[in-house]
Design a protein around this motif. Structure first.
Motif, PDB file in Angstrom:
ATOM      1  N   VAL A 164       0.891  -1.337   0.067  1.00  0.00           N
ATOM      2  CA  VAL A 164      -0.119   0.186  -0.027  1.00  0.00           C
ATOM      3  C   VAL A 164       0.898   1.290  -0.032  1.00  0.00           C
ATOM      4  O   VAL A 164       1.876   1.401   0.782  1.00  0.00           O
ATOM      5  CB  VAL A 164      -0.865   0.024   1.315  1.00  0.00           C
ATOM      6  CG1 VAL A 164      -0.157  -0.287   2.443  1.00  0.00           C
ATOM      7  CG2 VAL A 164      -1.959   1.205   1.430  1.00  0.00           C
ATOM      8  N   CYS A 165       0.597   2.152  -1.139  1.00  0.00           N
ATOM      9  CA  CYS A 165       1.502   3.166  -1.117  1.00  0.00           C
ATOM     10  C   CYS A 165       1.516   4.312  -0.081  1.00  0.00           C
ATOM     11  O   CYS A 165       0.414   4.544   0.679  1.00  0.00           O
ATOM     12  CB  CYS A 165       0.904   4.263  -2.290  1.00  0.00           C
ATOM     13  SG  CYS A 165       1.700   5.659  -2.589  1.00  0.00           S
ATOM     14  N   ASP A 166       2.756   4.692   0.372  1.00  0.00           N
ATOM     15  CA  ASP A 166       2.533   5.300   1.772  1.00  0.00           C
ATOM     16  C   ASP A 166       1.992   6.923   1.461  1.00  0.00           C
ATOM     17  O   ASP A 166       1.225   7.282   2.363  1.00  0.00           O
ATOM     18  CB  ASP A 166       4.300   5.815   1.842  1.00  0.00           C
ATOM     19  CG  ASP A 166       4.861   4.898   2.749  1.00  0.00           C
ATOM     20  OD1 ASP A 166       4.224   3.740   3.108  1.00  0.00           O
ATOM     21  OD2 ASP A 166       6.109   4.910   2.696  1.00  0.00           O
ATOM     22  N   ASP A 167       2.148   7.496   0.298  1.00  0.00           N
ATOM     23  CA  ASP A 167       1.578   8.684   0.056  1.00  0.00           C
ATOM     24  C   ASP A 167       0.096   8.795  -0.152  1.00  0.00           C
ATOM     25  O   ASP A 167      -0.736   9.686   0.320  1.00  0.00           O
ATOM     26  CB  ASP A 167       2.125   9.294  -1.207  1.00  0.00           C
ATOM     27  CG  ASP A 167       3.371   9.986  -0.744  1.00  0.00           C
ATOM     28  OD1 ASP A 167       3.784   9.985   0.461  1.00  0.00           O
ATOM     29  OD2 ASP A 167       4.160  10.692  -1.766  1.00  0.00           O
ATOM     30  N   CYS A 168      -0.565   7.760  -0.859  1.00  0.00           N
ATOM     31  CA  CYS A 168      -1.956   7.895  -1.302  1.00  0.00           C
ATOM     32  C   CYS A 168      -2.752   6.586  -0.832  1.00  0.00           C
ATOM     33  O   CYS A 168      -3.975   6.440  -1.177  1.00  0.00           O
ATOM     34  CB  CYS A 168      -1.953   8.175  -2.817  1.00  0.00           C
ATOM     35  SG  CYS A 168      -1.693   6.667  -3.694  1.00  0.00           S
ATOM     36  N   ASN A 169      -2.292   5.697  -0.058  1.00  0.00           N
ATOM     37  CA  ASN A 169      -2.912   4.630   0.371  1.00  0.00           C
ATOM     38  C   ASN A 169      -3.516   3.509  -0.831  1.00  0.00           C
ATOM     39  O   ASN A 169      -4.246   2.961  -0.515  1.00  0.00           O
ATOM     40  CB  ASN A 169      -4.041   4.954   1.131  1.00  0.00           C
ATOM     41  CG  ASN A 169      -3.502   5.417   2.536  1.00  0.00           C
ATOM     42  OD1 ASN A 169      -2.238   4.991   3.014  1.00  0.00           O
ATOM     43  ND2 ASN A 169      -4.184   6.383   3.196  1.00  0.00           N
ATOM     44  N   VAL A 195       6.695   3.554 -10.290  1.00  0.00           N
ATOM     45  CA  VAL A 195       5.876   4.577  -9.801  1.00  0.00           C
ATOM     46  C   VAL A 195       4.419   4.329  -9.595  1.00  0.00           C
ATOM     47  O   VAL A 195       4.068   3.819 -10.448  1.00  0.00           O
ATOM     48  CB  VAL A 195       6.322   6.006 -10.842  1.00  0.00           C
ATOM     49  CG1 VAL A 195       5.454   7.023 -10.613  1.00  0.00           C
ATOM     50  CG2 VAL A 195       7.623   5.976 -10.723  1.00  0.00           C
ATOM     51  N   CYS A 196       3.969   4.862  -8.482  1.00  0.00           N
ATOM     52  CA  CYS A 196       2.644   4.542  -8.102  1.00  0.00           C
ATOM     53  C   CYS A 196       1.897   5.497  -9.083  1.00  0.00           C
ATOM     54  O   CYS A 196       1.905   6.719  -9.279  1.00  0.00           O
ATOM     55  CB  CYS A 196       2.375   5.167  -6.806  1.00  0.00           C
ATOM     56  SG  CYS A 196       0.538   5.264  -6.454  1.00  0.00           S
ATOM     57  N   GLU A 197       0.795   5.001  -9.718  1.00  0.00           N
ATOM     58  CA  GLU A 197       0.029   5.512 -10.986  1.00  0.00           C
ATOM     59  C   GLU A 197      -0.875   6.516 -10.296  1.00  0.00           C
ATOM     60  O   GLU A 197      -1.048   7.637 -11.010  1.00  0.00           O
ATOM     61  CB  GLU A 197      -0.825   4.510 -11.360  1.00  0.00           C
ATOM     62  CG  GLU A 197      -0.620   3.790 -12.776  1.00  0.00           C
ATOM     63  CD  GLU A 197      -1.438   2.668 -13.287  1.00  0.00           C
ATOM     64  OE1 GLU A 197      -2.692   3.044 -13.376  1.00  0.00           O
ATOM     65  OE2 GLU A 197      -1.054   1.875 -13.364  1.00  0.00           O
ATOM     66  N   GLU A 198      -1.245   6.465  -9.154  1.00  0.00           N
ATOM     67  CA  GLU A 198      -2.117   7.533  -8.624  1.00  0.00           C
ATOM     68  C   GLU A 198      -1.594   8.977  -8.260  1.00  0.00           C
ATOM     69  O   GLU A 198      -1.657   9.896  -8.378  1.00  0.00           O
ATOM     70  CB  GLU A 198      -2.753   7.141  -7.306  1.00  0.00           C
ATOM     71  CG  GLU A 198      -3.841   5.997  -7.542  1.00  0.00           C
ATOM     72  CD  GLU A 198      -4.882   6.432  -8.767  1.00  0.00           C
ATOM     73  OE1 GLU A 198      -5.276   7.478  -8.648  1.00  0.00           O
ATOM     74  OE2 GLU A 198      -5.342   5.627  -9.642  1.00  0.00           O
ATOM     75  N   CYS A 199      -0.270   8.612  -7.400  1.00  0.00           N
ATOM     76  CA  CYS A 199       0.460   9.973  -6.912  1.00  0.00           C
ATOM     77  C   CYS A 199       1.864   9.992  -7.271  1.00  0.00           C
ATOM     78  O   CYS A 199       2.433  10.927  -6.958  1.00  0.00           O
ATOM     79  CB  CYS A 199       0.396   9.743  -5.156  1.00  0.00           C
ATOM     80  SG  CYS A 199       1.664   8.487  -4.843  1.00  0.00           S
ATOM     81  N   LEU A 200       2.368   9.117  -8.020  1.00  0.00           N
ATOM     82  CA  LEU A 200       3.540   9.327  -9.014  1.00  0.00           C
ATOM     83  C   LEU A 200       4.807   9.322  -7.854  1.00  0.00           C
ATOM     84  O   LEU A 200       5.965   9.697  -8.118  1.00  0.00           O
ATOM     85  CB  LEU A 200       3.632  10.644  -9.440  1.00  0.00           C
ATOM     86  CG  LEU A 200       2.555  11.208 -10.565  1.00  0.00           C
ATOM     87  CD1 LEU A 200       2.621  12.550 -11.158  1.00  0.00           C
ATOM     88  CD2 LEU A 200       2.414  10.062 -11.579  1.00  0.00           C
TER      89      LEU A 200
HETATM   90 ZN   LIG Z   1       0.557   6.582  -4.551  1.00  0.00          ZN
END
Ligand SMILES: [Zn+2]
Length: 413
Positions: free
Chosen positions: A8-13, A33-38
């Motif tokens: 689970v992405c630290d920045d945007c969950n 790279v996380c698609e949602e928050c880059l």
């Molecule tokens: Zn993210």
């Protein structure tokens, strides 16, 4: 072997499912790279020690993966698809379907060699640095120990020989071995022909190239590039695989490189292009000498003024240099000498998307007007660097051959 894990992405969950394909490399730093928050997410595999994750937290994996959750395939050694999860269709499986068993083995051999070489990178860099700085005594000691050789390495010619032996051995995974051999044979034949047919003119050329320091400086420029290839060896693994993937050119499919950083590597493309541009001086010199008996004599052209000497040719822009070679004996494809791409990168006319790994560049953007853009994936970009490196490496062998002749016949020690 593959490991399925969910993070689970630290920045945007955002929850992301990952299928991590294992390489044989001891340390495997994988990045996407996380698609949602880059935000970049790093999965670091340390064989036998475990896995650490940065930028995300591992959560319980609920298998099999569904098609709604974000998904990434990761593998250091192959290009991997950006597609949805399909059970069993691992990067390794997909790759072996595209290139066949025998080629998979050659690729495996090359990446395994890179695994070994990467463990000795500091040592290799040190030896190259000692040679570049004329630290002869220590250079001899280190290189002979590395090559496990006991040749007498006191003469310049032997030090030169040992250096290229090291380069061939350590950088062979990047090269096309048979082609390198063919190329060196071609240079040698050419030099023998000059020695027999145009000895005086050839020696005059060598005196100029060596006397002015040009040949040594050019060799030094080449030598600065090899350590960088080692620094970025992870990035080149998928590009090396394309040597065997005949379907790639026509597939128009996007592939991911699992360890990458465009910002870090873009300068390497500029640097190699710069050195190639200077190496063209050698091609021109040999071409002129062979065709017109004088290394300063360029064939007249209708559309442009030709340089009056090799010295003036050295200052001409890269793209133009190619046009000034009349039917050269050693051609460099425009694909490799991509002036538009090089200029776009050098002048900040390139944009990079970390998620799709797509590079958009504007060869003709003037002022604030946005002209037509060109696109390529990071994988293609890394492939271009690899091909440019191969040209540079081949022409570095021409430098070696010219030095050998010079030290043997023109100015023996
Ligand atoms: Zn993210």
């Amino acid at each position: 072997m593959n490991i399925n894990m969910s993070v689970v992405c630290d920045d945007c969950n955002t929850v992301i499912n990952c299928r991590v394909g294992m390489s044989n490399r001891r340390l495997q730093p994988l990045r996407f790279v996380c698609e949602e928050c880059l935000s970049p997410i790093d999965i670091n595999v340390n064989l036998g020690q475990g896995i650490t994750i940065e930028g995300a937290n591992q959560i319980e994996t609920k298998g099999p993966f569904d098609s709604e959750t974000a998904f990434v395939d990761l593998h250091l050694d192959f290009p991997v698809a950006f597609d949805k999860y399909i059970m069993g269709m691992t990067p390794f499986m997909m790759a072996s379907q595209r290139c066949g068993h025998e080629n998979m083995q050659i690729h495996a051999f090359r990446v395994n060699t890179l695994n070994e070489i990467s463990e000795r990178t500091p040592e290799i860099k040190k030896i190259i640095k000692l040679y570049r700085n004329n630290k002869e005594k220590l250079y001899r000691k280190r290189i002979l120990s590395f090559l496990e050789s006991n040749i007498d390495c006191k003469m310049k010619i032997d030090q030169n020989y040992a250096l290229y032996h090291l380069l061939e051995r350590c950088f062979s995974p990047f090269n096309e071995p048979t082609k390198n051999l063919e190329t060196v044979e071609g240079y040698t034949e050419k030099i023998i022909w000059f020695a027999e047919n145009k000895r005086t003119e050839f020696e005059k050329l060598l005196e100029e190239l060596v006397g002015s320091g040009f040949l040594k400086n050019l060799q030094d420029d080449c030598l600065q590039l090899y350590p960088k290839m080692l620094d970025f060896e992870l990035i080149f693994r998928p590009a090396l695989f394309l040597d065997f993937d005949n379907t790639y050119e026509n597939s128009r499919m996007a592939y991911r490189v699992s360890s990458h950083d465009f910002d870090e590597i873009k300068d390497l493309y500029k640097d190699i292009s710069e050195v190639l541009s200077r190496q063209l001086v050698l091609i021109a010199a040999v071409n002129n000498l062979e065709k017109r008996g004088d290394h300063n004599s360029f064939a007249p052209l209708e559309k442009m003024k030709v340089p009056t000497s090799l010295n003036k040719y050295a200052d001409v822009a890269f793209g133009q240099k190619l046009e000034l070679l009349d039917d050269p004996w050693h051609s460099i494809s425009k694909e490799v000498a991509d002036n538009q791409l090089r200029n776009s990168i050098a002048h900040f006319k390139a944009e990079y998307d970390d998620v799709s790994q797509k590079l958009t560049y504007f060869p003709k953007r003037e002022g604030i007007k946005q002209e037509k853009s060109e696109e390529m994936y990071f994988l293609d970009f890394s492939r271009k660097i690899l091909l440019a490196y191969r040209e540079m490496h081949k022409l570095n062998h021409l430098i070696k051959c010219l030095f050998v002749f010079y030290f043997m016949y023109v100015n023996p020690e």
